[in-house]
Scaffold this motif. Structure first.
Motif, PDB file in Angstrom:
ATOM      1  N   ALA A  87      20.684 -13.880  25.347  1.00 21.29           N
ATOM      2  CA  ALA A  87      21.739 -12.703  25.683  1.00 21.29           C
ATOM      3  C   ALA A  87      22.905 -13.168  25.747  1.00 21.29           C
ATOM      4  CB  ALA A  87      20.609 -12.632  27.399  1.00 21.29           C
ATOM      5  N   GLN A  88      22.836 -14.280  26.459  1.00 25.25           N
ATOM      6  CA  GLN A  88      24.105 -15.201  27.047  1.00 25.25           C
ATOM      7  C   GLN A  88      25.035 -14.948  25.863  1.00 25.25           C
ATOM      8  OE1 GLN A  88      23.862 -18.533  29.382  1.00 25.25           O
ATOM      9  NE2 GLN A  88      26.005 -19.406  29.470  1.00 25.25           N
ATOM     10  N   TRP A 127      25.123 -13.216  23.084  1.00 26.87           N
ATOM     11  CA  TRP A 127      25.633 -12.022  23.094  1.00 26.87           C
ATOM     12  C   TRP A 127      26.640 -11.812  23.796  1.00 26.87           C
ATOM     13  CZ3 TRP A 127      26.362  -8.462  19.611  1.00 26.87           C
ATOM     14  CH2 TRP A 127      26.871  -7.324  19.990  1.00 26.87           C
ATOM     15  N   ALA A 128      26.220 -11.431  25.393  1.00 27.63           N
ATOM     16  CA  ALA A 128      27.059 -10.906  26.254  1.00 27.63           C
ATOM     17  C   ALA A 128      28.782 -11.394  26.204  1.00 27.63           C
ATOM     18  CB  ALA A 128      26.634 -11.708  28.119  1.00 27.63           C
ATOM     19  N   ALA A 180      22.782   0.267  22.981  1.00 23.93           N
ATOM     20  CA  ALA A 180      21.705  -1.297  23.147  1.00 23.93           C
ATOM     21  C   ALA A 180      21.210  -0.170  22.140  1.00 23.93           C
ATOM     22  CB  ALA A 180      21.671  -0.873  24.314  1.00 23.93           C
ATOM     23  N   GLY A 204      22.691  -5.651  28.393  1.00 22.84           N
ATOM     24  CA  GLY A 204      21.836  -6.628  27.124  1.00 22.84           C
ATOM     25  C   GLY A 204      21.642  -7.161  25.853  1.00 22.84           C
ATOM     26  N   LEU A 205      20.023  -7.253  26.308  1.00 19.34           N
ATOM     27  CA  LEU A 205      18.878  -7.172  24.661  1.00 19.34           C
ATOM     28  C   LEU A 205      18.234  -6.482  24.976  1.00 19.34           C
ATOM     29  CD1 LEU A 205      19.885 -11.470  23.369  1.00 19.34           C
ATOM     30  CD2 LEU A 205      20.900  -8.743  22.645  1.00 19.34           C
ATOM     31  N   ALA A 206      18.103  -6.193  26.386  1.00 19.19           N
ATOM     32  CA  ALA A 206      16.307  -5.058  26.024  1.00 19.19           C
ATOM     33  C   ALA A 206      16.602  -3.966  25.151  1.00 19.19           C
ATOM     34  CB  ALA A 206      16.732  -4.429  27.856  1.00 19.19           C
TER      35      ALA A 206
END
Length: 219
Positions: free
Chosen positions: A84-85, A87-88, A103, A2-4
């Motif tokens: 985030a979506q 990027w997924a 990441a 994810g973008l965390a």
């Protein structure tokens, strides 16, 4: 992935410092000087057009980024989904191309632009994802980017920019038809101008000649 943790914009900051605030704009050739515009695709079939586009882009970038082990890649995608979506979806396409990114190398920035609204709708936002990419993976990334316009798979949807800030060069293969190259490294741009003169877009040759021909007044 994810973008965390992907909150630092150091990659974007570096691009802004080296190439200016219009580094990730559309139509780079007309917004920067010096600049080059290469004609990529050619042939009567989609396959022929695609193969020539990939071959030319790879050849030019191999010379432009010679000696570099990695470049900064920026992928711009459009939509009204959360970053985030978006990027997924992009990450899944990258995986199909054989590209996997850790990441810590990812940053994201939302940049709505007038061009985005015209091309993609009033509600769409352009989201930019920046990451460091080994130059060994450039062929796969170019495949994905240039395949999207010609209906070839696997493909990667979005606008792609490739930069080597330490060299002072930034390229944008804006679609299978062509690729822009900008940057303060006038010597390397002049080298590309002469070495790949047959691949320059005829429509813009006069402007390129003014900027980069021997004896011309340098910006």
């Amino acid at each position: 992935m994810g973008l965390a943790g992907a909150v630092a914009l150091s990659l974007f900051d570096e691009l802004d410092v080296v190439f200016g605030p219009a580094a990730l704009a559309d139509a780079l050739f007309y917004r920067h000087s010096p600049a080059l515009r290469f004609e990529l695709e050619g042939g009567k079939t989609y396959i022929a057009q695609f193969l020539q586009a990939v071959d030319r882009a790879r050849t030019v970038l191999n010379v432009a980024f010679a000696g570099m082990e990695a470049v900064t890649a920026v992928l711009g995608v459009w939509g009204d989904d959360p970053p985030a979506q978006l990027w997924a979806t992009a990450e899944a396409a990258l995986h199909e191309l054989g590209i996997k990114l850790p990441a810590p190398e990812l940053s994201a920035s939302e940049l709505p632009t007038p061009e985005t609204r015209v091309l993609h709708g009033e509600e769409d936002t352009q989201v930019l994802f920046a990451f460091t990419l080994s130059t060994a993976r450039l062929p796969e990334l170019l495949w994905g980017s240039l395949a999207a316009d010609l209906g070839i798979f696997p493909q990667l949807r979005g606008r792609l920019w490739l930069a080597a800030p330490e060299l002072g060069l930034l390229a944008c293969p804006y679609d299978s038809r062509g690729m822009d190259m900008i940057g303060p490294n006038t010597a390397r741009l002049a080298q590309l101008y002469h070495q790949f003169g047959d691949w320059l877009l005829d429509h813009d040759r006069a402007r390129m000649a003014e900027m980069l021909s021997p004896g011309s007044k340098k910006p």
